[in-house]
Design a protein around this motif. Structure first.
Motif, mmCIF file in Angstrom:
data_model
loop_
_atom_site.group_PDB
_atom_site.id
_atom_site.type_symbol
_atom_site.label_atom_id
_atom_site.label_comp_id
_atom_site.label_asym_id
_atom_site.label_seq_id
_atom_site.Cartn_x
_atom_site.Cartn_y
_atom_site.Cartn_z
ATOM 1 N N ALA A 254 94.836 31.683 -80.533
ATOM 2 C CA ALA A 254 95.443 32.890 -81.089
ATOM 3 C C ALA A 254 96.467 33.476 -80.118
ATOM 4 C CB ALA A 254 94.369 33.919 -81.399
ATOM 5 N N THR A 255 97.598 33.855 -80.655
ATOM 6 C CA THR A 255 98.627 34.499 -79.846
ATOM 7 C C THR A 255 98.081 35.747 -79.165
ATOM 8 O OG1 THR A 255 100.284 33.705 -81.420
ATOM 9 C CG2 THR A 255 100.976 35.434 -79.881
ATOM 10 N N GLU A 256 97.220 36.464 -79.871
ATOM 11 C CA GLU A 256 96.637 37.692 -79.318
ATOM 12 C C GLU A 256 95.825 37.409 -78.057
ATOM 13 O OE1 GLU A 256 95.389 37.626 -83.547
ATOM 14 O OE2 GLU A 256 97.066 36.607 -82.568
ATOM 15 N N THR A 257 95.123 36.264 -78.048
ATOM 16 C CA THR A 257 94.317 35.913 -76.877
ATOM 17 C C THR A 257 95.211 35.633 -75.678
ATOM 18 O OG1 THR A 257 92.626 34.952 -78.317
ATOM 19 C CG2 THR A 257 92.542 34.354 -75.995
ATOM 20 N N LEU A 258 96.284 34.894 -75.899
ATOM 21 C CA LEU A 258 97.222 34.626 -74.813
ATOM 22 C C LEU A 258 97.836 35.918 -74.287
ATOM 23 C CD1 LEU A 258 98.958 32.826 -72.993
ATOM 24 C CD2 LEU A 258 100.561 32.567 -74.920
ATOM 25 N N LEU A 259 98.242 36.793 -75.194
ATOM 26 C CA LEU A 259 98.880 38.046 -74.767
ATOM 27 C C LEU A 259 97.910 38.918 -73.966
ATOM 28 C CD1 LEU A 259 100.970 38.960 -77.940
ATOM 29 C CD2 LEU A 259 101.736 37.864 -75.827
ATOM 30 N N GLN A 260 96.642 38.908 -74.350
ATOM 31 C CA GLN A 260 95.647 39.684 -73.610
ATOM 32 C C GLN A 260 95.477 39.150 -72.192
ATOM 33 O OE1 GLN A 260 94.129 42.505 -74.374
ATOM 34 N NE2 GLN A 260 93.025 42.529 -72.423
ATOM 35 N N VAL A 261 95.423 37.841 -72.058
ATOM 36 C CA VAL A 261 95.295 37.235 -70.736
ATOM 37 C C VAL A 261 96.523 37.549 -69.880
ATOM 38 C CG1 VAL A 261 95.153 35.041 -69.480
ATOM 39 C CG2 VAL A 261 93.746 35.400 -71.515
ATOM 40 N N LEU A 262 97.690 37.469 -70.477
ATOM 41 C CA LEU A 262 98.917 37.779 -69.739
ATOM 42 C C LEU A 262 98.955 39.253 -69.331
ATOM 43 C CD1 LEU A 262 101.558 35.781 -71.831
ATOM 44 C CD2 LEU A 262 100.445 35.100 -69.694
ATOM 45 N N TYR A 263 98.517 40.129 -70.219
ATOM 46 C CA TYR A 263 98.471 41.567 -69.921
ATOM 47 C C TYR A 263 97.564 41.833 -68.729
ATOM 48 C CZ TYR A 263 97.286 46.506 -70.416
ATOM 49 O OH TYR A 263 97.052 47.841 -70.161
ATOM 50 N N GLU A 264 96.410 41.184 -68.727
ATOM 51 C CA GLU A 264 95.463 41.385 -67.625
ATOM 52 C C GLU A 264 96.029 40.905 -66.288
ATOM 53 O OE1 GLU A 264 92.003 39.329 -68.920
ATOM 54 O OE2 GLU A 264 91.570 40.754 -70.544
ATOM 55 N N ARG A 265 96.955 39.968 -66.348
ATOM 56 C CA ARG A 265 97.577 39.444 -65.129
ATOM 57 C C ARG A 265 98.860 40.197 -64.776
ATOM 58 N NH1 ARG A 265 96.746 33.203 -63.857
ATOM 59 N NH2 ARG A 265 94.502 33.085 -64.266
ATOM 60 N N GLY A 266 99.201 41.182 -65.584
ATOM 61 C CA GLY A 266 100.407 41.951 -65.315
ATOM 62 C C GLY A 266 101.683 41.186 -65.576
ATOM 63 N N MET A 267 101.617 40.229 -66.499
ATOM 64 C CA MET A 267 102.777 39.397 -66.793
ATOM 65 C C MET A 267 103.481 39.894 -68.052
ATOM 66 S SD MET A 267 101.071 35.660 -66.005
ATOM 67 C CE MET A 267 102.631 34.795 -66.220
ATOM 68 N N GLU A 268 104.778 40.029 -67.960
ATOM 69 C CA GLU A 268 105.573 40.519 -69.079
ATOM 70 C C GLU A 268 105.846 39.396 -70.082
ATOM 71 O OE1 GLU A 268 106.563 43.585 -69.721
ATOM 72 O OE2 GLU A 268 105.625 44.396 -67.905
ATOM 73 N N THR A 269 105.892 39.758 -71.349
ATOM 74 C CA THR A 269 106.206 38.777 -72.389
ATOM 75 C C THR A 269 107.573 39.023 -73.012
ATOM 76 O OG1 THR A 269 105.213 40.109 -74.155
ATOM 77 C CG2 THR A 269 103.764 38.600 -72.940
ATOM 78 N N GLY A 270 108.047 40.261 -72.948
ATOM 79 C CA GLY A 270 109.328 40.580 -73.567
ATOM 80 C C GLY A 270 109.275 40.648 -75.079
ATOM 81 N N LEU A 271 108.081 40.659 -75.663
ATOM 82 C CA LEU A 271 107.960 40.683 -77.112
ATOM 83 C C LEU A 271 108.048 42.104 -77.662
ATOM 84 C CD1 LEU A 271 105.047 38.131 -77.742
ATOM 85 C CD2 LEU A 271 107.510 37.698 -77.601
ATOM 86 N N ASN A 272 108.507 42.215 -78.887
ATOM 87 C CA ASN A 272 108.562 43.476 -79.603
ATOM 88 C C ASN A 272 107.195 43.702 -80.248
ATOM 89 O OD1 ASN A 272 108.860 45.428 -81.686
ATOM 90 N ND2 ASN A 272 111.060 45.050 -81.771
ATOM 91 N N GLU A 273 106.395 44.577 -79.658
ATOM 92 C CA GLU A 273 105.020 44.761 -80.124
ATOM 93 C C GLU A 273 104.955 45.392 -81.508
ATOM 94 O OE1 GLU A 273 102.118 43.649 -78.962
ATOM 95 O OE2 GLU A 273 103.393 42.509 -77.607
ATOM 96 N N GLU A 274 105.915 46.245 -81.823
ATOM 97 C CA GLU A 274 105.937 46.852 -83.158
ATOM 98 C C GLU A 274 106.183 45.784 -84.215
ATOM 99 O OE1 GLU A 274 108.531 50.152 -85.686
ATOM 100 O OE2 GLU A 274 108.448 50.297 -83.493
ATOM 101 N N ALA A 275 107.115 44.873 -83.929
ATOM 102 C CA ALA A 275 107.408 43.792 -84.863
ATOM 103 C C ALA A 275 106.220 42.835 -84.972
ATOM 104 C CB ALA A 275 108.658 43.038 -84.413
ATOM 105 N N ARG A 276 105.539 42.588 -83.867
ATOM 106 C CA ARG A 276 104.370 41.708 -83.902
ATOM 107 C C ARG A 276 103.252 42.319 -84.746
ATOM 108 N NH1 ARG A 276 99.582 40.553 -81.087
ATOM 109 N NH2 ARG A 276 99.880 42.305 -79.652
ATOM 110 N N ALA A 277 103.062 43.626 -84.620
ATOM 111 C CA ALA A 277 102.032 44.304 -85.406
ATOM 112 C C ALA A 277 102.362 44.224 -86.893
ATOM 113 C CB ALA A 277 101.913 45.759 -84.962
#
Length: 284
Positions: A250-273
């Motif tokens: 799941a993309t959400e799982t990857l994004l959570q792991v990246l968030y916990e590591r302080g890594m930026e994704t550059g994604l538009n979270e409003e558009a993703r939602a």
């Protein structure tokens, strides 16, 4: 670590669904995903409609898309030279992906060709892509082992990677088609291939149960992977593998792991939602 690039895989998520998803629904979902800012969008495939009925409308779906609103590159999957010729004829398609299996059994199941024949196909596809200014991407499917008893080892995977590189392939994805990989196996194989071929762009296309996804992602990140294929809500799987359609990570799982590591994704979270909400119309 470099910024992680994400290939969102709605094609992989949809292809195994038995009821036909209306073309307009597919297109609307892809249009929303284009606004999120993923590096690549695995949107569809130019393959036989008999093999993958869900993807029979890929050309029609493309006609509905406005790609001018996004910098996301469109990735089309093909299974033969004819599919590659169809894909490169579309200006919006920037990347042409071919599933090359290191398992003889699965290569014949998936593309109805032997490994030797598929290597010849890859050579032709690479030439077609280069002439038309497209990027050829090859998946090393069953890259972490197979359920058929076919020979497998990191050395076998590396041997096929070497042949692909010699043909001019610079984009390769290690693909765990049926979810057989382990965190230890991911770290070992990714590190081995990445170290052996430092000049290529090496990604991971992992299928996994939700419970195992997080540990696999952490192992891959620790091994230096910066290119991941994922799908919103973790849907997907390969209908040609005859497994229980172990889903994409799941993309959400990857994004959570990246968030916990302080890594930026550059994604538009409003558009993703918004895309996540609309996915209910696609997948139920």
């Amino acid at each position: 670590m470099s910024r992680v690039s994400i290939t969102e895989c709605p094609r992989d998520a949809m292809q195994g669904i038995r009821h036909f998803i209306p073309t307009e629904v597919k297109a609307a979902y892809l249009q929303l995903l284009l606004k999120v800012g993923f590096d690549r969008l695995d949107f569809g495939s130019f393959v036989s409609p008999k093999a993958i009925p869900q993807m029979k409308d890929t050309a029609e779906v493309l006609a509905h898309l406005d790609t001018s609103v996004s910098t996301t590159r469109l990735l089309a999957i093909v299974a033969n030279v004819r599919g590659a010729e169809e894909a490169v004829a579309v200006a919006a398609v920037g990347i042409v992906g071919f599933p090359f299996s290191v398992s003889e059994t699965f290569q014949q199941r998936n593309t109805n060709r032997t490994i030797a024949q598929s290597l010849d196909t890859v050579k032709e596809i690479v030439a077609i892509c280069h002439v038309n200014g497209k990027i050829p991407l090859v998946y090393l499917s069953m890259g972490f082992g197979n359920p058929y008893g076919d020979p497998w080892s990191p050395a076998i995977v590396a041997d096929y990677a070497d042949r692909l590189v010699a043909m001019g392939v610079r984009d390769i994805a290690l693909a765990d088609t049926v979810g057989t990989s382990t965190p230890q196996g991911i770290a070992r194989l990714y590190g081995y291939i990445d170290g052996t071929f430092p000049g290529i762009s090496l990604g991971l296309h992992l299928h996994s149960t939700p419970a195992e996804s997080r540990d696999k992602l952490i192992a891959a990140l620790d091994a230096g992977c910066t290119h991941f294929d994922t799908a919103l809500r973790g849907f997907g799987g390969c209908p040609m593998a005859e497994d229980q359609l172990t889903g994409n990570i799941a993309t959400e799982t990857l994004l959570q792991v990246l968030y916990e590591r302080g890594m930026e994704t550059g994604l538009n979270e409003e558009a993703r939602a918004e895309a996540l909400r609309y996915s209910n119309k696609v997948f139920g």
